[in-house]
Write a protein that holds these residues in place. Structure first.
Motif, PDB file in Angstrom:
ATOM      1  N   LYS A 107      58.014  68.924  52.456  1.00 23.98           N
ATOM      2  CA  LYS A 107      58.994  70.001  52.482  1.00 23.98           C
ATOM      3  C   LYS A 107      60.375  69.427  52.720  1.00 23.98           C
ATOM      4  CE  LYS A 107      59.456  72.826  55.966  1.00 23.98           C
ATOM      5  NZ  LYS A 107      60.841  72.539  56.422  1.00 23.98           N
ATOM      6  N   VAL A 165      63.281  65.383  47.810  1.00 25.69           N
ATOM      7  CA  VAL A 165      62.026  66.130  47.794  1.00 25.69           C
ATOM      8  C   VAL A 165      61.705  66.601  46.383  1.00 25.69           C
ATOM      9  CG1 VAL A 165      60.925  68.284  48.559  1.00 25.69           C
ATOM     10  CG2 VAL A 165      62.117  66.829  50.211  1.00 25.69           C
ATOM     11  N   GLU A 174      58.290  66.000  44.400  1.00 23.44           N
ATOM     12  CA  GLU A 174      57.493  67.106  43.872  1.00 23.44           C
ATOM     13  C   GLU A 174      57.186  66.902  42.392  1.00 23.44           C
ATOM     14  OE1 GLU A 174      58.902  70.789  46.804  1.00 23.44           O
ATOM     15  OE2 GLU A 174      59.909  70.467  44.877  1.00 23.44           O
ATOM     16  N   ALA A 188      53.411  66.406  40.865  1.00 20.07           N
ATOM     17  CA  ALA A 188      52.920  67.245  39.776  1.00 20.07           C
ATOM     18  C   ALA A 188      52.488  66.388  38.587  1.00 20.07           C
ATOM     19  CB  ALA A 188      54.000  68.240  39.362  1.00 20.07           C
ATOM     20  N   PHE A 222      49.867  69.514  46.450  1.00 23.11           N
ATOM     21  CA  PHE A 222      50.796  69.450  47.579  1.00 23.11           C
ATOM     22  C   PHE A 222      51.255  70.839  47.978  1.00 23.11           C
ATOM     23  CE2 PHE A 222      53.485  69.346  43.841  1.00 23.11           C
ATOM     24  CZ  PHE A 222      54.604  70.079  44.178  1.00 23.11           C
ATOM     25  N   ASP A 223      51.599  70.966  49.253  1.00 28.25           N
ATOM     26  CA  ASP A 223      52.260  72.143  49.790  1.00 28.25           C
ATOM     27  C   ASP A 223      52.993  71.711  51.050  1.00 28.25           C
ATOM     28  OD1 ASP A 223      50.364  72.032  51.888  1.00 28.25           O
ATOM     29  OD2 ASP A 223      49.065  73.503  50.928  1.00 28.25           O
ATOM     30  N   GLU A 224      53.500  72.680  51.817  1.00 34.74           N
ATOM     31  CA  GLU A 224      54.264  72.323  53.013  1.00 34.74           C
ATOM     32  C   GLU A 224      53.385  71.964  54.203  1.00 34.74           C
ATOM     33  OE1 GLU A 224      57.222  75.206  53.982  1.00 34.74           O
ATOM     34  OE2 GLU A 224      58.390  74.841  52.146  1.00 34.74           O
ATOM     35  N   PHE A 279      56.728  61.824  52.555  1.00 30.03           N
ATOM     36  CA  PHE A 279      55.620  62.761  52.374  1.00 30.03           C
ATOM     37  C   PHE A 279      54.408  62.257  53.133  1.00 30.03           C
ATOM     38  CE2 PHE A 279      55.045  59.826  48.800  1.00 30.03           C
ATOM     39  CZ  PHE A 279      53.660  59.679  48.681  1.00 30.03           C
TER      40      PHE A 279
END
Length: 382
Positions: free
Chosen positions: A173, A304, A308, A312, A318-320, A343
């Motif tokens: 995040k 970030v 991301e 992908a 992925f998420d927070e 991360f």
């Protein structure tokens, strides 16, 4: 995937060799030498050694103007006895790679292998193996090294493996992701006495008994609350290990945490006032010092976004997650020179926790981490 099956096996063997020979913060001489010996055959890399102590940097320069990307790993192990039956377990009593820095270092070696075969089209990639992350002194020492100017980045990246997070998934995040922290050492001094005549001395026993719960009571809230504070007593000692002496001296060690750096000064001041009042009321002398100082880590939105996109592209979920986390990270100092982002790569929901004596880095994470970083590199530098 830019690594062959043979590469993966060789990287695993390298990681296991690092794991067998752990060195704690400030002592990573042999670990650094192993890194240098592994990257020296990659003729396209310029190697800097002795950065901020035992730090190593490998510079892959396209020779064409462009940004400088820095990717950081850590060299140091922990002063903890490893409990393991693995063939690659620590051979050094009381020390172990129980945080995964051996694995993070191996991910950078994987990147070095790939960059030596497929150079970037423009700019530079700096792979930095940083010393002394665990005690919070390494990043500051590297930044203070005059030679850091030669590798000063435009953006910096890092990862940390994370037990408790589903294997191979990522938490990421923008904004704060690791808390600020520092160790506060409180020393109380009175006067020793014979244990049969304690009234002739001045014992800090009552003050210690009062101060420890009072310090922990400074804790409030939880991340991501901006006013989160946490005070954790990690060690206390009182007097001598003898039955005939009433104590005259004591120490309390407490770790202070806040979500961001701005809150740390207030928490320190409050803790200092509390210690001063307790010492004054007991007639004791007081000395305070600070150790293991970590700034909070804050992920820059643009950095970030690049991560991301890479996640992908590599089909890495992925998420927070549960970010920001309470734990601290020396990587936070890099944001003083450039945007940065870290991360967190899941080591498995039931994997032993970091800093536990039975922890071991999962080798299967090396390929995942290397793929993500290589994707970021290729996005940015071609």
């Amino acid at each position: 995937m830019f690594l062959s099956n043979r590469d993966i096996l060789e990287l695993q063997a390298f990681r296991h060799d690092l794991h067998r020979h752990p060195e704690v913060s400030g002592e990573e001489r042999e670990t650094a030498q192993r890194i240098v010996e592994a990257i020296r055959p990659l003729a396209t890399a310029r190697i800097l050694t002795g950065l901020g102590g035992h730090g190593v940097a490998a510079v892959f320069d396209a020779g064409v103007p462009g940004p400088t990307l820095l990717i950081r790993a850590e060299l140091d192990a922990l002063p903890i006895e490893e409990v393991s039956a693995a063939d690659h377990r620590s051979t050094v009593r009381g020390k172990g790679h129980l945080c995964g820095h051996d694995g993070h270092s191996t991910i950078l070696l994987a990147l070095a292998t790939g960059l030596s075969r497929a150079p970037v089209a423009r700019g530079r990639v700096v792979l930095l193996w940083q010393p002394a992350e665990e005690d919070g002194t390494g990043a500051a020492a590297v930044l203070a090294d005059p030679r850091f100017a030669e590798i000063r980045p435009d953006v910096a990246y890092a990862l940390h493996n994370m037990p408790g997070l589903a294997f191979g998934t990522v938490a990421l995040k923008s904004g704060p992701v690791n808390c600020a922290s520092r160790g506060m050492k409180i020393r109380l001094s009175g006067k020793t006495a014979h244990a049969s005549q304690p009234e002739t001395g001045l014992s800090p026993m009552a003050a210690v008994s009062q101060l420890m719960p009072a310090l922990t009571a400074l804790s409030r809230g939880a991340p991501p609350a901006i006013d989160f504070t946490l005070a954790t007593v990690t060690h206390a000692s009182l007097g001598e290990q003898a039955f005939g002496i009433a104590p005259g001296d004591a120490e309390i060690w407490v770790t202070l945490r806040t979500l961001v750096d701005d809150g740390m000064a207030d928490l320190c001041a409050t803790a200092e006032d509390l210690a001063a009042a307790t010492a004054r009321d007991a007639g004791l002398q007081l000395a305070i010092s600070y150790h293991d100082i970590f700034l909070h880590c804050e992920n820059a939105p643009d950095a970030v976004a690049h991560l991301e996109a890479a996640l992908a592209a590599e089909n890495v979920p992925f998420d927070e997650g549960d970010l920001p986390m309470r734990a601290s990270e020396d990587f936070g100092r890099l944001r003083s020179v450039c945007p940065s982002a870290m991360f967190f790569l899941g080591a498995g929901e039931k994997h032993p926790a970091l800093h536990n004596p039975d922890y071991d880095y999962p080798d299967e994470l090396t390929g995942i981490g290397a793929r993500v970083f290589m994707s970021v590199i290729q996005q940015t530098l071609g």
